[in-house]
Design a protein around this motif. Structure first.
Motif, PDB file in Angstrom:
ATOM      1  N   SER A  64       6.970  -7.527   0.244  1.00 22.60           N
ATOM      2  CA  SER A  64       6.064  -6.906   0.598  1.00 22.60           C
ATOM      3  C   SER A  64       6.260  -5.448   1.445  1.00 22.60           C
ATOM      4  N   LEU A  65       7.339  -6.124   2.095  1.00 24.20           N
ATOM      5  CA  LEU A  65       7.990  -5.081   3.144  1.00 24.20           C
ATOM      6  C   LEU A  65       8.459  -3.574   2.010  1.00 24.20           C
ATOM      7  N   LEU A  66       9.600  -3.992   1.210  1.00 27.12           N
ATOM      8  CA  LEU A  66      10.270  -3.451   0.889  1.00 27.12           C
ATOM      9  C   LEU A  66       9.720  -2.282  -0.991  1.00 27.12           C
ATOM     10  N   ASN A  67       9.081  -3.726  -1.529  1.00 25.92           N
ATOM     11  CA  ASN A  67       8.920  -3.076  -2.295  1.00 25.92           C
ATOM     12  C   ASN A  67       9.851  -3.016  -3.880  1.00 25.92           C
ATOM     13  N   PRO A  68      10.658  -3.678  -3.402  1.00 25.60           N
ATOM     14  CA  PRO A  68      11.697  -3.415  -4.265  1.00 25.60           C
ATOM     15  C   PRO A  68      11.149  -3.605  -6.455  1.00 25.60           C
ATOM     16  N   SER A  69      12.399  -3.317  -6.600  1.00 23.23           N
ATOM     17  CA  SER A  69      11.567  -3.375  -8.368  1.00 23.23           C
ATOM     18  C   SER A  69      12.437  -4.633  -8.801  1.00 23.23           C
ATOM     19  N   ALA A 125       8.880   0.769  -4.991  1.00 18.80           N
ATOM     20  CA  ALA A 125       9.185   0.854  -6.652  1.00 18.80           C
ATOM     21  C   ALA A 125       8.119   1.245  -7.014  1.00 18.80           C
ATOM     22  N   GLN A 126       6.456   0.921  -6.483  1.00 20.34           N
ATOM     23  CA  GLN A 126       5.279   1.354  -6.916  1.00 20.34           C
ATOM     24  C   GLN A 126       4.643   1.992  -5.649  1.00 20.34           C
ATOM     25  N   TRP A 159      -4.664   1.227  -5.751  1.00 18.49           N
ATOM     26  CA  TRP A 159      -4.817   0.530  -6.868  1.00 18.49           C
ATOM     27  C   TRP A 159      -4.499  -1.316  -6.746  1.00 18.49           C
ATOM     28  N   LEU A 165       1.831  -9.697  -2.867  1.00 15.31           N
ATOM     29  CA  LEU A 165       0.804  -9.248  -3.837  1.00 15.31           C
ATOM     30  C   LEU A 165       0.653  -8.629  -5.027  1.00 15.31           C
ATOM     31  N   SER A 167      17.517   1.229  -1.424  1.00 14.68           N
ATOM     32  CA  SER A 167      16.016   2.360  -1.173  1.00 14.68           C
ATOM     33  C   SER A 167      16.132   3.223  -1.752  1.00 14.68           C
ATOM     34  N   MET A 226       2.459 -10.421   5.055  1.00 19.53           N
ATOM     35  CA  MET A 226       3.090 -11.390   5.329  1.00 19.53           C
ATOM     36  C   MET A 226       3.135 -12.707   6.165  1.00 19.53           C
ATOM     37  N   GLY A 284       7.796 -12.070   1.915  1.00 22.89           N
ATOM     38  CA  GLY A 284       7.513 -11.103   2.941  1.00 22.89           C
ATOM     39  C   GLY A 284       8.772  -9.682   3.115  1.00 22.89           C
ATOM     40  N   CYS A 285       9.803  -9.949   2.225  1.00 23.07           N
ATOM     41  CA  CYS A 285      10.659  -8.598   2.142  1.00 23.07           C
ATOM     42  C   CYS A 285       9.760  -7.782   0.694  1.00 23.07           C
ATOM     43  N   ALA A 341       4.256   0.795  -2.723  1.00 15.98           N
ATOM     44  CA  ALA A 341       3.458  -0.666  -2.319  1.00 15.98           C
ATOM     45  C   ALA A 341       4.378  -1.460  -0.633  1.00 15.98           C
ATOM     46  N   ALA A 342       5.327  -0.408  -0.938  1.00 17.33           N
ATOM     47  CA  ALA A 342       6.089  -0.883   1.030  1.00 17.33           C
ATOM     48  C   ALA A 342       5.541  -0.723   1.877  1.00 17.33           C
ATOM     49  N   GLY A 343       5.897  -1.832   2.834  1.00 18.20           N
ATOM     50  CA  GLY A 343       4.972  -2.171   4.229  1.00 18.20           C
ATOM     51  C   GLY A 343       4.030  -2.403   4.364  1.00 18.20           C
ATOM     52  N   ASP A 344       3.703  -3.156   3.513  1.00 16.73           N
ATOM     53  CA  ASP A 344       2.141  -4.292   3.255  1.00 16.73           C
ATOM     54  C   ASP A 344       2.489  -5.319   3.999  1.00 16.73           C
ATOM     55  N   HIS A 348      15.870   1.056  -6.477  1.00 20.00           N
ATOM     56  CA  HIS A 348      14.288  -0.140  -4.754  1.00 20.00           C
ATOM     57  C   HIS A 348      15.234  -1.429  -5.545  1.00 20.00           C
ATOM     58  N   LEU A 375      15.107  -7.868   9.247  1.00 20.75           N
ATOM     59  CA  LEU A 375      15.289  -6.654   8.326  1.00 20.75           C
ATOM     60  C   LEU A 375      15.601  -4.956   7.824  1.00 20.75           C
ATOM     61  N   LEU A 392      -0.116  -6.119  -6.681  1.00 23.95           N
ATOM     62  CA  LEU A 392       0.907  -4.702  -7.059  1.00 23.95           C
ATOM     63  C   LEU A 392       2.342  -4.162  -6.735  1.00 23.95           C
ATOM     64  N   ALA A 393       3.271  -5.748  -6.264  1.00 22.75           N
ATOM     65  CA  ALA A 393       4.470  -5.299  -5.732  1.00 22.75           C
ATOM     66  C   ALA A 393       5.239  -6.334  -6.814  1.00 22.75           C
TER      67      ALA A 393
END
Lengths: 397, 397
Positions: free
Chosen positions: A318-323, B233-234, B161, A351, A225, B243, A315-316, B236-239, A209, B319, A353-354
């Protein structure tokens, strides 16, 4: 055989065997038979075809468990070449690479994208031919051309779609034109998508990600992703530049809205803000120079641009949770001052977790992300199982 | 065979044949031989194994082109069952479905998630057993349990989590506990991810890019991109809930930041705003009732919540470039008033390439999105090629 399947081409099975070898690791016929469940004789035929094409090469012998040691085979990425083209607003970069993205020869040039597709693509054809000649490789080694352009590309057609900084290019048939010049498949994508693909394949192949953000005259992003580039329904995904910056509502943007990220944090926006404070600077490169020279105003404004980027990137996240978020484009050369602003807001707004394992870094591809991505896009296309199958159609594997 | 592949299990090949049948269309042995490139005898053996398991069933005969008409086979989704569980803050929904998401029996109940995992999961085990008994199916037909919970779930471990509205559940081993109760694989995910999966598989299986947004006490989203659920990645996507809403910076949120979407546009936020205007309302359901009764204040505030949602969703559209946004959750029952606010801002703020074919609609799964998604998650897991292969390990296909 009945009619149910009449539109499904009969696969030669060579493509599936090739996929197993694409990671470059040497394998024996027995390895491949074990993984595929195919008979040794079937695997033998398919390996022979791949050897004859040069896409696979003998690599020696495995350790024997008794008897004659079995021969090993591996993908030979050097057997074919790709022409990779990155078109920017005022520059172009061309590279001839092999199928693993190794750059054989490359060239940069100043162009003017607003000269329109006729002029620019004629130049690409000419410069591409020269570069291919310079690579010393025969023309039959060329398997495809990949092109990045600085604007939205409708993925289904490969044509630019009302690109704001490419006057005259709306709906231009880039692929058709270059296919006539090079007589191979031509694939076109937005440059930032290709940067994400290039950075991912060259630097972070194990990261699932990744978000690549280009900060230059404009701002855009490419999304990887679950290991794949995500283009969205029309190929417009990653268009960060016109996302709204919370708190930035009063700043007008060229798109007609207010508070867009590009209006606050792009190279162009920083140039305007610096000029407003009396500094003599015209380009994003000039901004980077001022920052490197230690100019306090430039550093302050770049850091603020980082915060505005961070507000949208939070915001990205939160939405995508990249590493990992990779920042590229010319403004990224301002380095830690930009990153510090980004990190400040992302870690404040997203957040836990992300963000617990999130890294935010600058690009490691030395300005080559887009050509590496263009090369990878073409390699993925021509080496896909169905494409490899089609290569051997009728050979009777 | 040398040591290179010693950690790769030898596939039985049954899984790949099964995948071709999973779409439910009847096929002959010859069809399957043609598509896979395998010998007829190999296909015959694998079909026999699948028939013996009941996962595949004879469906008749294809049209003959001369001679005895060939037999056809198809996936039999009714051959196994899944227990699907959706846990909310104050309600639970359970369903027993087949492998295609067909609901056989179902049950709703009021629970209190804050009673903690011991109490709630004991209840799930008990209620699940009763529902399975009511389905009339033998216990050996159960292949898995899928569970949705109203908070972030770390995907690698399947554990909640730091879930804000699930006190006592942080790190709870939901899967382990229910596996001991049902002796089958148990998969756990965030409820909104499952809603996206359920709505996608039940209503929009052909749509490649879908965003499901739950608007209830909280706000969250699930992302389907290129046909697959993207968890990040964890996991958590879509949170979406935290935002930032451009222009909403002064409103404090329970997360400690200000201007979060949840603080402005959730059911809870609308309830607070209505009470502030002197209306007597306690729950999101109460808001929906007021809107349906034509209360002008409620309609105005729901429409404003729609605009705030739209401000954040415009960014999501830029996005992700989805083709459809599905609005679910209890507040979605306020219908067109909410949608109108959302559409107003999304179409104003997003770029034309991303909105030209975009649809924004309310859910069509009648409150079952999460259980349908839980069922689908389990079916995808137990019917994956490797899982089917493992089923027949050692049988010698």
């Amino acid at each position: 055989m009945d009619g149910l399947l009449k539109f499904v081409p009969r696969p030669t099975g060579v493509g599936d065997v090739f996929q197993l070898l694409r990671d470059g690791r040497p394998r024996t016929r027995a390895d491949l038979a074990a993984v595929t469940g195919h008979a040794r004789s079937t695997i033998g035929q398919r390996i022979d075809l791949l050897l004859s094409s040069g896409l696979v090469t003998p690599t020696g012998e495995a350790t024997s468990t008794g008897g004659r040691p079995p021969a090993t085979f591996a993908f030979a990425p050097g057997s074919r070449i790709v022409l990779a083209v990155d078109l920017g607003a005022v520059h172009a970069q061309l590279a001839v690479t092999d199928l693993a993205g190794e750059v054989l020869v490359e060239q940069s040039a100043r162009i003017t994208i607003s000269d329109g597709p006729d002029t620019v693509l004629d130049w690409v054809a000419e410069a591409g031919r020269e570069l291919l000649a310079r690579s010393g490789r025969p023309s039959e080694d060329l398997v495809g051309v990949g092109v990045g352009v600085p604007g939205p590309v409708e993925h289904a057609t490969g044509r630019p779609w009302i690109p704001p900084i490419m006057p005259g290019w709306d709906g231009a048939d880039i692929a058709g034109r270059l296919r006539r010049a090079f007589r191979v498949p031509v694939l076109v994508d937005n440059d930032v998508n290709l940067m994400a693909l290039g950075e991912h394949s060259a630097v972070y192949p194990q990261v699932e990600h990744l978000l690549f953000v280009k900060v230059a005259t404009g701002i855009g992003a490419g999304i990887v992703s679950d290991g794949g580039l995500r283009r969205g329904a029309q190929g417009a995904a990653g268009d960060l530049g016109h996302m709204a910056v919370p708190g930035g509502e009063t700043v007008p943007c060229t798109c007609g809205n207010t508070g867009c990220l590009e209006a606050l944090a792009s190279g162009g926006a920083i140039v305007l803000a610096l000029r407003h404070e009396g500094l003599d600077v015209d380009t994003s490169a000039g901004v980077v120079e001022l920052v490197r020279a230690g100019d306090a105003t430039a550093i302050r404004l770049v850091r603020q641009a980082g915060r505005d980027l961070g507000a949208v990137l939070a915001g990205c996240v939160s939405l995508l949770n990249p590493s990992i978020i990779v920042i590229g484009g010319i403004v990224a050369q301002a380095g830690e001052h930009l990153l510090a602003g980004i990190r400040e807001v992302v870690y404040q707004r997203s957040l836990p977790l992300a963000t617990q394992h999130l890294r935010i870094v600058t690009t490691h591809t030395q300005g080559r992300a887009a050509v590496l991505g263009a090369s990878r896009m073409v390699a993925d296309h021509v080496l896909a199982p169905a494409a490899i199958d089609a290569l051997f159609e009728g050979v009777g594997a």
